[in-house]
Write an enzyme that holds these catalytic residues in place. Structure first.
Site, PDB file in Angstrom:
ATOM      1  N   GLY A 197       1.624  47.318  54.546  1.00  0.00           N
ATOM      2  CA  GLY A 197       2.369  47.847  55.630  1.00  0.00           C
ATOM      3  C   GLY A 197       2.049  49.505  55.401  1.00  0.00           C
ATOM      4  O   GLY A 197       2.942  50.349  56.359  1.00  0.00           O
TER       5      GLY A 197
ATOM      6  N   ALA B 175      -5.095  42.548  51.618  1.00  0.00           N
ATOM      7  CA  ALA B 175      -3.663  42.582  51.358  1.00  0.00           C
ATOM      8  C   ALA B 175      -2.958  43.964  51.995  1.00  0.00           C
ATOM      9  O   ALA B 175      -3.395  44.954  51.572  1.00  0.00           O
ATOM     10  CB  ALA B 175      -3.533  42.634  49.812  1.00  0.00           C
TER      11      ALA B 175
ATOM     12  N   VAL C 243      -0.045  53.226  54.411  1.00  0.00           N
ATOM     13  CA  VAL C 243      -1.469  53.629  54.997  1.00  0.00           C
ATOM     14  C   VAL C 243      -2.574  53.081  54.308  1.00  0.00           C
ATOM     15  O   VAL C 243      -3.524  52.845  54.951  1.00  0.00           O
ATOM     16  CB  VAL C 243      -1.173  55.255  54.872  1.00  0.00           C
ATOM     17  CG1 VAL C 243      -2.668  55.871  55.157  1.00  0.00           C
ATOM     18  CG2 VAL C 243      -0.087  56.016  55.473  1.00  0.00           C
TER      19      VAL C 243
ATOM     20  N   CYS D 201       3.851  42.335  38.835  1.00  0.00           N
ATOM     21  CA  CYS D 201       3.797  41.814  40.181  1.00  0.00           C
ATOM     22  C   CYS D 201       2.015  41.633  40.241  1.00  0.00           C
ATOM     23  O   CYS D 201       1.676  40.791  41.074  1.00  0.00           O
ATOM     24  CB  CYS D 201       4.304  42.801  41.114  1.00  0.00           C
ATOM     25  SG  CYS D 201       4.275  42.567  42.627  1.00  0.00           S
TER      26      CYS D 201
ATOM     27  N   GLY E 188      -5.474  48.041  48.652  1.00  0.00           N
ATOM     28  CA  GLY E 188      -5.554  49.598  48.965  1.00  0.00           C
ATOM     29  C   GLY E 188      -5.351  50.375  47.722  1.00  0.00           C
ATOM     30  O   GLY E 188      -4.876  51.527  47.667  1.00  0.00           O
TER      31      GLY E 188
ATOM     32  N   LEU F 212       2.658  39.989  52.040  1.00  0.00           N
ATOM     33  CA  LEU F 212       3.578  39.422  51.230  1.00  0.00           C
ATOM     34  C   LEU F 212       5.078  39.604  51.500  1.00  0.00           C
ATOM     35  O   LEU F 212       5.147  40.845  51.133  1.00  0.00           O
ATOM     36  CB  LEU F 212       3.326  39.229  49.865  1.00  0.00           C
ATOM     37  CG  LEU F 212       1.861  38.765  49.343  1.00  0.00           C
ATOM     38  CD1 LEU F 212       1.571  38.916  47.921  1.00  0.00           C
ATOM     39  CD2 LEU F 212       1.498  37.412  50.009  1.00  0.00           C
TER      40      LEU F 212
ATOM     41  N   CYS G 151      10.286  48.494  44.230  1.00  0.00           N
ATOM     42  CA  CYS G 151      10.578  47.986  45.589  1.00  0.00           C
ATOM     43  C   CYS G 151      12.099  47.325  45.611  1.00  0.00           C
ATOM     44  O   CYS G 151      12.812  47.286  46.508  1.00  0.00           O
ATOM     45  CB  CYS G 151       9.654  47.071  46.150  1.00  0.00           C
ATOM     46  SG  CYS G 151       9.091  45.617  45.178  1.00  0.00           S
TER      47      CYS G 151
END
Length: 392
Positions: A24, A21, A26, A115, A139, A47, A212
């Site tokens: 974007g 997954a 680090v 989420c 991550g 996603l 987000c």
């Protein structure tokens, strides 16, 4: 018998398909790159969760605009297939709409938990299975380890400052058995060093911080756009029954809040309770914030002993009632009303809608036993006005 690889799967890495997954950022980029370097069959998936057009230049967000571009660049650099999936409608229904409804009900929700519970783990895990994956790697800073019963357990990360177990307590056992968290045993400094070592262009990219879909933390604006006219003005009422002022909607307040009340009072006042049905914000002194007992809903259990099989005198545990607080000792009990958490000491600012995460103990690296949504904390101080009582 084939030895277990580094993901505890009885296959050689080259025969082990892993969906990574990739947000974007680090952390997820390092995970994908490490798995590729170790020889796994890696597929990167990103996603798109909300309209990226308005978020392309926003710092501190994820899952949109620049982040998707960064994930794609990393996938190209490490030479893995990469797919971007449009999950906007799923995210809106499962996360954003529930977030708005929860705030309007006088709660303080945690959209990241929802989420993870739905779009990221339920839906993305379904995709991973369709792709024939043996594991889904993320991550997150949390650990999972094989247990004697053949399943996997969830544990606090080695880096206590980065531990994300609070946001992952709702992971089901079925999901957990397929999930892997390669960063659980290292800290962020090591992760950034690995990103530089692996030659990733995003090695110095700032961490995401905001929710987000809530620019600049102005969640009330988001809710009012989603539910126009739903915020009802009402009274700000003292614990003793006095009406002290007016407000423009309970969604603008949270339990424990002191600033921004717009009141003139001789003593500092704090939000003690939000009564959405009556459109009232109930305030009082700080000592009235103290909570010793918590009731939960939507319990997710990962422990070995089922909740309905608890000993009569309960189970010694530790709990975390805010993501920024360390686990505190408590006891899990069952009575005629169901499960309740009895805290060893008082906690302030315990708000309905927040998570109460249950750990085996308060020590670093402790196992996550489960958790639930705080339903109705029981205050130590009640009021002489029955209709304003805080006790559940």
């Amino acid at each position: 018998m084939t030895a277990l690889n580094s993901l505890d799967i009885a296959k050689p890495p080259a025969a082990t398909r892993v969906v990574a997954a990739m947000s974007g950022g680090v952390d997820s980029s390092v995970v994908a790159a490490l798995l590729k370097r170790a020889g796994y069959d890696v597929i990167g998936v990103t996603l798109q969760l909300y309209d990226h057009g308005a978020a392309v230049h926003r710092a501190g967000a994820c899952c949109a605009g620049q982040d998707i571009h960064d994930a794609r660049r990393v996938a190209e650099a490490i030479d893995i297939p990469h797919y971007v999936l449009d999950y906007e409608s799923r995210f809106r229904d499962a996360v954003i709409e529930r977030f708005a409804e929860s705030y309007l009900a006088g709660e303080t929700p945690i959209p990241c938990v929802e989420c993870n519970r739905t779009v990221k783990f339920r839906d993305l895990l379904g995709l991973a299975r369709e792709l024939g994956a043996d594991a889904l790697a993320t991550g997150h800073y949390v650990s999972s380890r094989a247990l004697a019963n053949g399943h996997r357990g969830l544990f606090r990360a080695a880096d206590e400052n980065r531990d994300q177990s609070y946001f992952l307590y709702a992971t089901t056992q079925e999901q957990l058995d397929l999930l892997r968290f390669p960063l659980g045993e290292i800290d962020k400094t090591q992760t950034r060093a690995l990103a530089a070592e692996l030659g990733l262009a995003i090695a110095d990219k700032p961490d995401s911080q905001d929710i987000c879909f809530v620019p600049n933390g102005r969640y009330a604006d988001v809710i009012e756009r989603l539910k126009p006219g739903a915020a009802r003005p009402g009274e700000i009422v003292h614990l003793d029954g006095r009406v002290l002022g007016r407000h423009e909607g309970v969604l603008r307040y949270t339990v424990g809040q002191r600033k921004g009340l717009g009141l003139s009072a001789a003593e500092p006042l704090y939000v003690l309770r939000l009564d959405a049905d009556a459109a009232r914000v109930i305030v009082g002194p700080r000592e009235a914030l103290g909570i010793r007992e918590i009731r939960l809903r939507d319990l997710n259990w990962l422990g070995d002993v089922a909740p309905d099989a608890l000993p009569e005198d309960g189970l010694d545990i530790a709990v975390r009632v805010r993501s920024t607080r360390a686990p505190r000792e408590a006891r899990l009990l069952r009575d005629e009303a169901g499960l309740k958490v009895v805290l060893a000491g008082e906690e302030e600012g315990v708000s309905p809608g927040q998570a109460c995460v249950i750990y085996e103990n308060a020590r670093p690296g402790a196992r996550v036993l489960g958790g639930g949504t705080i339903l109705s904390p029981t205050a130590r101080i009640s009021t002489t006005s029955p209709d304003l009582a805080l006790a559940s």
